[in-house]
Design a protein around this motif. Structure first.
Motif, PDB file in Angstrom:
ATOM      1  N   UNK A 188       1.193  -0.696   0.320  1.00 33.31           N
ATOM      2  CA  UNK A 188       0.222  -0.053  -0.095  1.00 33.31           C
ATOM      3  C   UNK A 188       0.808   1.416  -0.370  1.00 33.31           C
ATOM      4  N   UNK A 189       0.359   2.184  -0.419  1.00 33.09           N
ATOM      5  CA  UNK A 189       1.588   3.737  -0.319  1.00 33.09           C
ATOM      6  C   UNK A 189       0.891   4.776  -0.869  1.00 33.09           C
ATOM      7  N   UNK A 190       1.430   6.191  -1.098  1.00 32.07           N
ATOM      8  CA  UNK A 190       0.415   6.493  -0.921  1.00 32.07           C
ATOM      9  C   UNK A 190       1.408   7.996  -1.283  1.00 32.07           C
ATOM     10  N   UNK A 191       0.993   8.933  -2.498  1.00 31.21           N
ATOM     11  CA  UNK A 191       2.027   9.585  -3.416  1.00 31.21           C
ATOM     12  C   UNK A 191       1.282  10.745  -2.761  1.00 31.21           C
ATOM     13  N   UNK A 192       2.799  11.786  -2.484  1.00 29.56           N
ATOM     14  CA  UNK A 192       2.201  12.702  -2.240  1.00 29.56           C
ATOM     15  C   UNK A 192       3.034  14.660  -3.079  1.00 29.56           C
ATOM     16  N   UNK A 193       1.725  14.904  -3.849  1.00 31.11           N
ATOM     17  CA  UNK A 193       1.916  15.973  -4.619  1.00 31.11           C
ATOM     18  C   UNK A 193       1.710  17.862  -4.354  1.00 31.11           C
ATOM     19  N   UNK A 194       2.289  18.474  -4.774  1.00 29.33           N
ATOM     20  CA  UNK A 194       2.681  19.437  -5.033  1.00 29.33           C
ATOM     21  C   UNK A 194       2.724  20.056  -6.041  1.00 29.33           C
ATOM     22  N   UNK A 195       1.758  20.913  -6.986  1.00 29.93           N
ATOM     23  CA  UNK A 195       2.007  21.339  -8.017  1.00 29.93           C
ATOM     24  C   UNK A 195       0.927  22.652  -7.999  1.00 29.93           C
ATOM     25  N   UNK A 196       1.229  23.602  -9.265  1.00 31.06           N
ATOM     26  CA  UNK A 196       0.129  24.607  -9.297  1.00 31.06           C
ATOM     27  C   UNK A 196      -0.484  24.016 -10.446  1.00 31.06           C
ATOM     28  N   UNK A 197      -1.524  24.484 -10.163  1.00 33.80           N
ATOM     29  CA  UNK A 197      -3.115  24.132 -11.501  1.00 33.80           C
ATOM     30  C   UNK A 197      -2.939  25.117 -11.984  1.00 33.80           C
ATOM     31  N   UNK A 198      -2.294  25.386 -12.386  1.00 27.02           N
ATOM     32  CA  UNK A 198      -2.180  27.558 -13.656  1.00 27.02           C
ATOM     33  C   UNK A 198      -0.982  26.136 -14.853  1.00 27.02           C
ATOM     34  N   UNK A 199      -0.728  25.724 -14.522  1.00 28.27           N
ATOM     35  CA  UNK A 199       0.323  24.265 -15.400  1.00 28.27           C
ATOM     36  C   UNK A 199      -0.585  23.794 -16.955  1.00 28.27           C
ATOM     37  N   UNK A 200      -0.369  24.592 -17.149  1.00 31.89           N
ATOM     38  CA  UNK A 200      -0.949  24.410 -18.533  1.00 31.89           C
ATOM     39  C   UNK A 200      -1.027  21.952 -19.117  1.00 31.89           C
ATOM     40  N   UNK A 201      -2.852  22.037 -18.335  1.00 29.69           N
ATOM     41  CA  UNK A 201      -2.735  20.415 -19.082  1.00 29.69           C
ATOM     42  C   UNK A 201      -2.255  19.814 -17.836  1.00 29.69           C
ATOM     43  N   UNK A 202      -1.649  20.442 -16.560  1.00 29.40           N
ATOM     44  CA  UNK A 202      -1.315  19.566 -15.633  1.00 29.40           C
ATOM     45  C   UNK A 202      -2.397  18.831 -14.658  1.00 29.40           C
ATOM     46  N   UNK A 203      -3.623  19.505 -14.224  1.00 29.21           N
ATOM     47  CA  UNK A 203      -4.641  18.966 -13.470  1.00 29.21           C
ATOM     48  C   UNK A 203      -4.916  17.586 -14.349  1.00 29.21           C
ATOM     49  N   UNK A 204      -5.239  17.783 -16.153  1.00 27.56           N
ATOM     50  CA  UNK A 204      -6.207  17.295 -16.492  1.00 27.56           C
ATOM     51  C   UNK A 204      -4.950  15.472 -17.206  1.00 27.56           C
ATOM     52  N   UNK A 205      -3.498  15.936 -17.142  1.00 26.49           N
ATOM     53  CA  UNK A 205      -2.920  14.703 -17.060  1.00 26.49           C
ATOM     54  C   UNK A 205      -2.607  14.276 -16.082  1.00 26.49           C
ATOM     55  N   UNK A 206      -2.588  13.953 -14.519  1.00 31.43           N
ATOM     56  CA  UNK A 206      -2.805  13.726 -12.913  1.00 31.43           C
ATOM     57  C   UNK A 206      -3.911  12.955 -13.098  1.00 31.43           C
ATOM     58  N   UNK A 207      -5.387  13.566 -13.718  1.00 35.69           N
ATOM     59  CA  UNK A 207      -6.623  12.644 -13.839  1.00 35.69           C
ATOM     60  C   UNK A 207      -6.048  11.953 -14.870  1.00 35.69           C
ATOM     61  N   UNK A 208      -5.261  11.466 -15.777  1.00 35.50           N
ATOM     62  CA  UNK A 208      -5.868  10.676 -17.419  1.00 35.50           C
ATOM     63  C   UNK A 208      -4.750   9.677 -17.010  1.00 35.50           C
ATOM     64  N   UNK A 209      -3.742   9.502 -16.041  1.00 33.05           N
ATOM     65  CA  UNK A 209      -2.604   9.335 -15.693  1.00 33.05           C
ATOM     66  C   UNK A 209      -3.152   8.096 -14.267  1.00 33.05           C
ATOM     67  N   UNK A 210      -4.295   8.475 -13.228  1.00 36.42           N
ATOM     68  CA  UNK A 210      -5.214   7.907 -12.729  1.00 36.42           C
ATOM     69  C   UNK A 210      -6.115   7.343 -13.108  1.00 36.42           C
ATOM     70  N   UNK A 211      -6.399   6.961 -14.602  1.00 38.78           N
ATOM     71  CA  UNK A 211      -7.214   6.695 -14.741  1.00 38.78           C
ATOM     72  C   UNK A 211      -6.294   5.287 -15.344  1.00 38.78           C
TER      73      UNK A 211
END
Ligand code: NI
Length: 143
Positions: free
Chosen positions: A54-77
């Motif tokens: 089991x594990x956790x990944x902790x991420x800190x990011x700037x959500x204004x970075x172009x396409x970053x939130x979408x990339x994070x979601x796509x990868x998790x899917x």
């Protein structure tokens, strides 16, 4: 509750002295619990390399970075077989904190973590893995 065994360990005085200073700094009240934690830590480490984690990944990011939130979601899917849950907090106007809870084969968990952390715009990321099987067996607090 598992049976408690007592063991004698020979250790050179200098090493023991350094160990005592180290565990005092960590807040341990006695050597036994410190030894048990070290042993569990090594067992978890070897189990983590071999099998299910089991594990956790902790991420800190700037959500204004172009396409970053979408990339994070796509990868998790893409890795939905190992993603259990995601916690999101908006830290300030720009930055987000996301904690992804994972469970599965260590190789796949590690692979997803590496891919998440390396996305452009992720400012800091860290994976912590554990093995509940190893930890839950023989875990009890004695003096
Ligand atoms: Ni946010």
């Amino acid at each position: 509750m598992a049976e408690l065994s007592r063991i004698g360990v020979s250790i050179d005085s200098d090493l023991l002295h350094r160990f005592d200073s180290y565990i005092a700094g960590k807040g341990y009240e006695n050597r036994s619990e410190a030894f048990r934690d070290l042993i569990r830590d090594r067992l978890v480490e070897s189990a983590v390399v071999a099998g299910n984690v089991v594990g956790t990944v902790t991420l800190i990011y700037d959500h204004h970075t172009r396409l970053l939130p979408e990339k994070l979601t796509d990868l998790q899917h893409e890795y939905h077989d190992v993603v259990i849950s995601t916690l999101h907090a908006h830290l300030d106007h720009e930055r987000c904190l996301e904690v992804v809870i994972l469970r599965g084969k260590s190789k796949r968990v590690q692979q997803l973590a590496d891919r998440l952390i390396s996305i452009k715009g992720v400012q800091h990321g860290r994976l912590v893995m554990s093995s509940p099987e190893v930890v839950s067996r023989h875990t009890h607090k004695h003096g």
